[in-house]
Design an enzyme around this catalytic site. Structure first.
Site, PDB file in Angstrom:
ATOM      1  N   ASP A   1      11.502 -30.819   0.548  1.00  0.00           N
ATOM      2  CA  ASP A   1      11.102 -30.587   1.694  1.00  0.00           C
ATOM      3  C   ASP A   1      10.544 -28.709   1.808  1.00  0.00           C
ATOM      4  O   ASP A   1      10.994 -28.174   0.993  1.00  0.00           O
ATOM      5  CB  ASP A   1      12.026 -30.516   2.779  1.00  0.00           C
ATOM      6  CG  ASP A   1      11.250 -30.268   4.184  1.00  0.00           C
ATOM      7  OD1 ASP A   1      10.126 -30.562   4.558  1.00  0.00           O
ATOM      8  OD2 ASP A   1      12.109 -29.424   5.048  1.00  0.00           O
TER       9      ASP A   1
ATOM     10  N   ASP B   1       9.186 -26.402   4.706  1.00  0.00           N
ATOM     11  CA  ASP B   1       9.653 -25.637   5.857  1.00  0.00           C
ATOM     12  C   ASP B   1      11.168 -25.765   5.974  1.00  0.00           C
ATOM     13  O   ASP B   1      11.624 -26.949   6.322  1.00  0.00           O
ATOM     14  CB  ASP B   1       9.046 -26.085   7.083  1.00  0.00           C
ATOM     15  CG  ASP B   1       7.358 -25.886   7.048  1.00  0.00           C
ATOM     16  OD1 ASP B   1       6.971 -24.717   6.748  1.00  0.00           O
ATOM     17  OD2 ASP B   1       6.639 -26.687   7.236  1.00  0.00           O
TER      18      ASP B   1
END
Length: 306
Positions: A27, A29
């Site tokens: 991932d 953010d």
């Protein structure tokens, strides 16, 4: 539910962890950065993994950027990458529409609630669309709009899909227009259902806030094409030909990243504490998901002994 193993500061445990996997799905953010703030040691950590022969794939729910946009951001932050290593929810949505949904006849146009990242990825799959960043929709609704939407004269008869992502210019006119298409039978899709977005060390409304209003009106959620949707996992597996048992999902959210990895049958999940979820959440008795491993920050993986 098994206990999550804490890796920070334990070089032997980190070595054992890294040896278990060939592919790491990251991932972005909350894991690599928050907004435009790059977390300390991230480029060096990714380089360490690459030096050990690990494959790195960036998997993000943020639909405001295309894969090309993300590559520019990664490069600007000192993280080498190529477009083929990036799998974002806007791209996942375009692939789903063009290769899986395949609506018959002329009603294959998409009404977009979202930003340019969605538009760019729809273009790569030659999918016709309206809405999105169209400046004519970035205004207050008028009495003439109410009338035109009600009688259908403002609507495009070829629209058969409403695709909702994070829209920084969401307004009543866009919502009302999307609702009319849905009432007329358009397929409801969402790039992702994230409730919040980590930015600049704080949290802001995520893509789910742009689709929840429509979902409330029509009585059901959209088909989601981002994490934790297994449609996205299947697409990733097909594209990268990975062995799920030798793949680890790295993320900061229990209800997207960790759930995504667990439900996808991956060999492991690693949570970092620089984003949304905290360990108290997965240690709670009623926790639905818990990571197999966790660290304070991604750079702690540099504590490997070799």
């Amino acid at each position: 539910m098994g206990q999550s193993k804490y890796l920070t500061g334990d070089s032997a445990a980190i070595d054992e962890f890294l040896d278990k996997f060939d592919v790491f799905l990251f991932d972005c953010d909350g894991v690599l950065w928050s907004g435009d703030h790059l977390f300390e040691g991230v480029p060096e950590t990714l380089e360490l993994l690459r030096s050990k022969g690990k494959r790195v794939v960036f998997v993000t729910n943020n639909s405001t950027k295309s894969r090309q946009d993300y590559q520019k951001k990664l490069t600007g932050m000192g993280i080498p990458s190529n477009v083929e290593e990036i799998f974002a929810s806007a791209y996942s949505s375009a692939i789903y529409i063009s290769r899986i949904l395949k609506l018959p006849g002329p009603r294959n146009k998409v009404f977009v609630v979202g930003e340019s990242g969605i538009e760019q990825e729809l273009r790569t799959e030659n999918i016709p669309f309206i809405g999105g960043t169209d400046p004519s929709l970035r205004r207050d609704i008028t009495p003439a709009d109410f009338a035109g939407l009600a009688d259908g004269s403002m609507l495009d008869p070829d629209v058969g899909i409403v695709l909702a992502g994070l829209d920084f210019h969401i307004n009543y006119l866009k919502i009302a227009t999307a609702f009319q298409y849905l009432q007329r039978g358009a397929v409801f899709l969402g790039t992702n259902l994230d409730s919040t977005l980590p930015m600049s060390g704080a949290f802001f409304p995520g893509a789910g806030t742009c689709s929840v209003t429509l979902a409330n009106m029509i009585g059901h959620k959209p088909t989601a094409l981002g994490k934790p949707s297994q449609a996205m996992m299947d697409a990733i597996e097909g594209k990268f030909r990975l062995d799920r048992a030798r793949t680890c999902m790295v993320g900061d959210r229990l209800d997207t990243d960790i759930q995504f990895g667990i439900e996808g049958g991956l060999g492991g999940t690693l949570a970092v504490l620089t984003g949304v979820s905290k360990k108290e959440q997965w240690e709670a008795k009623d926790a639905a998901y818990a990571p197999a491993y966790y660290v304070d920050k991604l750079a702690d993986l540099r504590g490997a002994s070799s």
